[in-house]
Design a protein around this motif. Structure first.
Motif, PDB file in Angstrom:
ATOM      1  N   ASP A  44       1.510 -13.163   0.497  1.00  0.00           N
ATOM      2  CA  ASP A  44       1.683 -12.211   1.594  1.00  0.00           C
ATOM      3  C   ASP A  44       0.655 -11.082   1.587  1.00  0.00           C
ATOM      4  O   ASP A  44       0.685 -10.227   2.464  1.00  0.00           O
ATOM      5  CB  ASP A  44       3.084 -11.600   1.545  1.00  0.00           C
ATOM      6  CG  ASP A  44       4.165 -12.623   1.796  1.00  0.00           C
ATOM      7  OD1 ASP A  44       3.912 -13.579   2.548  1.00  0.00           O
ATOM      8  OD2 ASP A  44       5.265 -12.451   1.233  1.00  0.00           O
ATOM      9  N   ASP A  45      -0.260 -11.078   0.603  1.00  0.00           N
ATOM     10  CA  ASP A  45      -1.207  -9.975   0.466  1.00  0.00           C
ATOM     11  C   ASP A  45      -2.022  -9.720   1.725  1.00  0.00           C
ATOM     12  O   ASP A  45      -2.194  -8.576   2.136  1.00  0.00           O
ATOM     13  CB  ASP A  45      -2.180 -10.228  -0.685  1.00  0.00           C
ATOM     14  CG  ASP A  45      -1.613  -9.838  -2.035  1.00  0.00           C
ATOM     15  OD1 ASP A  45      -0.525  -9.234  -2.079  1.00  0.00           O
ATOM     16  OD2 ASP A  45      -2.282 -10.129  -3.041  1.00  0.00           O
ATOM     17  N   PRO A  78      -6.046  -9.111  -9.203  1.00  0.00           N
ATOM     18  CA  PRO A  78      -5.592  -8.342  -8.046  1.00  0.00           C
ATOM     19  C   PRO A  78      -6.749  -7.777  -7.222  1.00  0.00           C
ATOM     20  O   PRO A  78      -7.873  -7.659  -7.695  1.00  0.00           O
ATOM     21  CB  PRO A  78      -4.786  -7.209  -8.681  1.00  0.00           C
ATOM     22  CG  PRO A  78      -5.410  -7.012 -10.016  1.00  0.00           C
ATOM     23  CD  PRO A  78      -5.837  -8.397 -10.459  1.00  0.00           C
ATOM     24  N   ARG A 124      -8.777 -13.216  -2.466  1.00  0.00           N
ATOM     25  CA  ARG A 124      -7.816 -14.283  -2.778  1.00  0.00           C
ATOM     26  C   ARG A 124      -8.537 -15.613  -3.048  1.00  0.00           C
ATOM     27  O   ARG A 124      -8.124 -16.377  -3.902  1.00  0.00           O
ATOM     28  CB  ARG A 124      -6.822 -14.484  -1.614  1.00  0.00           C
ATOM     29  CG  ARG A 124      -5.902 -13.309  -1.393  1.00  0.00           C
ATOM     30  CD  ARG A 124      -4.699 -13.221  -2.351  1.00  0.00           C
ATOM     31  NE  ARG A 124      -4.980 -12.981  -3.733  1.00  0.00           N
ATOM     32  CZ  ARG A 124      -5.158 -11.795  -4.309  1.00  0.00           C
ATOM     33  NH1 ARG A 124      -5.107 -10.700  -3.605  1.00  0.00           N
ATOM     34  NH2 ARG A 124      -5.386 -11.681  -5.595  1.00  0.00           N
ATOM     35  N   VAL A 145      -9.755  -9.009   1.957  1.00  0.00           N
ATOM     36  CA  VAL A 145      -8.671  -9.429   1.057  1.00  0.00           C
ATOM     37  C   VAL A 145      -8.630 -10.958   0.950  1.00  0.00           C
ATOM     38  O   VAL A 145      -8.390 -11.508  -0.126  1.00  0.00           O
ATOM     39  CB  VAL A 145      -7.315  -8.836   1.498  1.00  0.00           C
ATOM     40  CG1 VAL A 145      -6.159  -9.409   0.692  1.00  0.00           C
ATOM     41  CG2 VAL A 145      -7.353  -7.317   1.372  1.00  0.00           C
ATOM     42  N   MET A 149       0.844  -1.170   0.000  1.00  0.00           N
ATOM     43  CA  MET A 149       0.000   0.000   0.000  1.00  0.00           C
ATOM     44  C   MET A 149       0.886   1.228   0.000  1.00  0.00           C
ATOM     45  O   MET A 149       1.896   1.247   0.658  1.00  0.00           O
ATOM     46  CB  MET A 149      -0.877   0.035   1.250  1.00  0.00           C
ATOM     47  CG  MET A 149      -2.021  -0.918   1.241  1.00  0.00           C
ATOM     48  SD  MET A 149      -3.051  -0.625   2.686  1.00  0.00           S
ATOM     49  CE  MET A 149      -4.228  -1.900   2.401  1.00  0.00           C
ATOM     50  N   LEU A 172      -2.799  -4.868  -4.662  1.00  0.00           N
ATOM     51  CA  LEU A 172      -2.093  -6.057  -4.188  1.00  0.00           C
ATOM     52  C   LEU A 172      -1.838  -6.981  -5.372  1.00  0.00           C
ATOM     53  O   LEU A 172      -2.672  -7.124  -6.255  1.00  0.00           O
ATOM     54  CB  LEU A 172      -2.903  -6.762  -3.107  1.00  0.00           C
ATOM     55  CG  LEU A 172      -3.206  -5.907  -1.872  1.00  0.00           C
ATOM     56  CD1 LEU A 172      -4.104  -6.657  -0.921  1.00  0.00           C
ATOM     57  CD2 LEU A 172      -1.920  -5.507  -1.179  1.00  0.00           C
ATOM     58  N   CYS A 173      -0.686  -7.621  -5.362  1.00  0.00           N
ATOM     59  CA  CYS A 173      -0.237  -8.383  -6.529  1.00  0.00           C
ATOM     60  C   CYS A 173      -0.729  -9.816  -6.576  1.00  0.00           C
ATOM     61  O   CYS A 173      -0.564 -10.482  -7.592  1.00  0.00           O
ATOM     62  CB  CYS A 173       1.282  -8.346  -6.605  1.00  0.00           C
ATOM     63  SG  CYS A 173       2.072  -9.006  -5.136  1.00  0.00           S
ATOM     64  N   ARG A 227       0.139  -8.355   4.578  1.00  0.00           N
ATOM     65  CA  ARG A 227       0.614  -7.019   4.201  1.00  0.00           C
ATOM     66  C   ARG A 227      -0.517  -5.996   4.324  1.00  0.00           C
ATOM     67  O   ARG A 227      -0.329  -4.914   4.888  1.00  0.00           O
ATOM     68  CB  ARG A 227       1.152  -7.034   2.764  1.00  0.00           C
ATOM     69  CG  ARG A 227       1.771  -5.726   2.324  1.00  0.00           C
ATOM     70  CD  ARG A 227       2.326  -5.783   0.891  1.00  0.00           C
ATOM     71  NE  ARG A 227       3.258  -6.862   0.717  1.00  0.00           N
ATOM     72  CZ  ARG A 227       3.072  -7.911  -0.108  1.00  0.00           C
ATOM     73  NH1 ARG A 227       1.979  -8.005  -0.831  1.00  0.00           N
ATOM     74  NH2 ARG A 227       3.985  -8.854  -0.216  1.00  0.00           N
ATOM     75  N   ALA A 228      -1.691  -6.323   3.832  1.00  0.00           N
ATOM     76  CA  ALA A 228      -2.825  -5.400   3.896  1.00  0.00           C
ATOM     77  C   ALA A 228      -3.222  -5.119   5.344  1.00  0.00           C
ATOM     78  O   ALA A 228      -3.509  -3.976   5.702  1.00  0.00           O
ATOM     79  CB  ALA A 228      -4.006  -5.965   3.114  1.00  0.00           C
ATOM     80  N   SER A 287      -3.891   0.833  -2.410  1.00  0.00           N
ATOM     81  CA  SER A 287      -2.931  -0.169  -2.835  1.00  0.00           C
ATOM     82  C   SER A 287      -3.498  -1.025  -3.936  1.00  0.00           C
ATOM     83  O   SER A 287      -4.709  -1.196  -4.062  1.00  0.00           O
ATOM     84  CB  SER A 287      -2.580  -1.070  -1.649  1.00  0.00           C
ATOM     85  OG  SER A 287      -1.739  -2.118  -2.071  1.00  0.00           O
ATOM     86  N   SER A 332      -7.745  -4.359  -4.793  1.00  0.00           N
ATOM     87  CA  SER A 332      -7.352  -2.961  -4.615  1.00  0.00           C
ATOM     88  C   SER A 332      -7.991  -2.386  -3.361  1.00  0.00           C
ATOM     89  O   SER A 332      -9.076  -1.812  -3.416  1.00  0.00           O
ATOM     90  CB  SER A 332      -7.774  -2.136  -5.838  1.00  0.00           C
ATOM     91  OG  SER A 332      -7.144  -2.615  -6.991  1.00  0.00           O
TER      92      SER A 332
END
Length: 155
Positions: free
Chosen positions: A30-31, A80, A74, A70, A1, A25-26, A34-35, A23, A82
């Protein structure tokens, strides 16, 4: 982010540019972590740099909601995610976009069901919840209070 917008004080500038972080996210493993971490860091900056009251409960709930949203991207949506967090008045508004047009539906309560309770949890802690289709995919928006509601305190 990455931080995309930040007001310098709580004055009139906030009307046009409230504190915000967004952000893309890819899609790696780890998304979610990380978020969650970056949403907590965002609220810490809002507290220290902008002097807003942000309760520990608000930070925990924000991490929970961001993590659940998130996670759903996934699990159920291709491509992705966002996430976007912004401060609006006394609340944090969390928006997560993805490319799947299917809107989520909270399932009926079932104590025997294992898993798939994330949307129920998000809706139970949110001040507001909205799921809306967009030209490409959908947008989920959740609003959480930044401070604890005194009416929610145990007696």
């Amino acid at each position: 982010m990455t931080e995309s917008d930040a007001g310098k004080d709580r004055g009139t500038e906030w009307a046009d540019r409230p504190p915000r972080i967004a952000s893309a996210l890819c899609g790696d493993g780890d998304d979610i972590a990380r978020a969650r971490r970056l949403s907590a860091d965002f609220l810490a900056r809002v507290r220290t740099e902008h002097g807003l009251d942000v309760s520990h409960r608000a930070v925990d709930l924000t991490r929970l909601v961001v993590g659940e949203l998130v996670t759903n991207v996934r699990k159920y949506a291709p491509g992705p995610a966002s996430p976007d967090l912004r401060i609006v008045g006394d609340a944090v508004v969390i928006t997560v976009r993805d490319r799947d047009p299917v809107l989520p539906v909270a399932r009926a309560a079932d104590v025997g069901r294992v898993g798939q309770h994330g949307l129920e949890i998000v809706m139970s802690v949110a001040r507001s919840f909205e799921a809306r289709r967009e030209p490409v995919g959908k947008r989920i928006t959740v609003t959480l209070a930044l401070t604890d509601d005194p009416g929610d305190a145990p007696t």
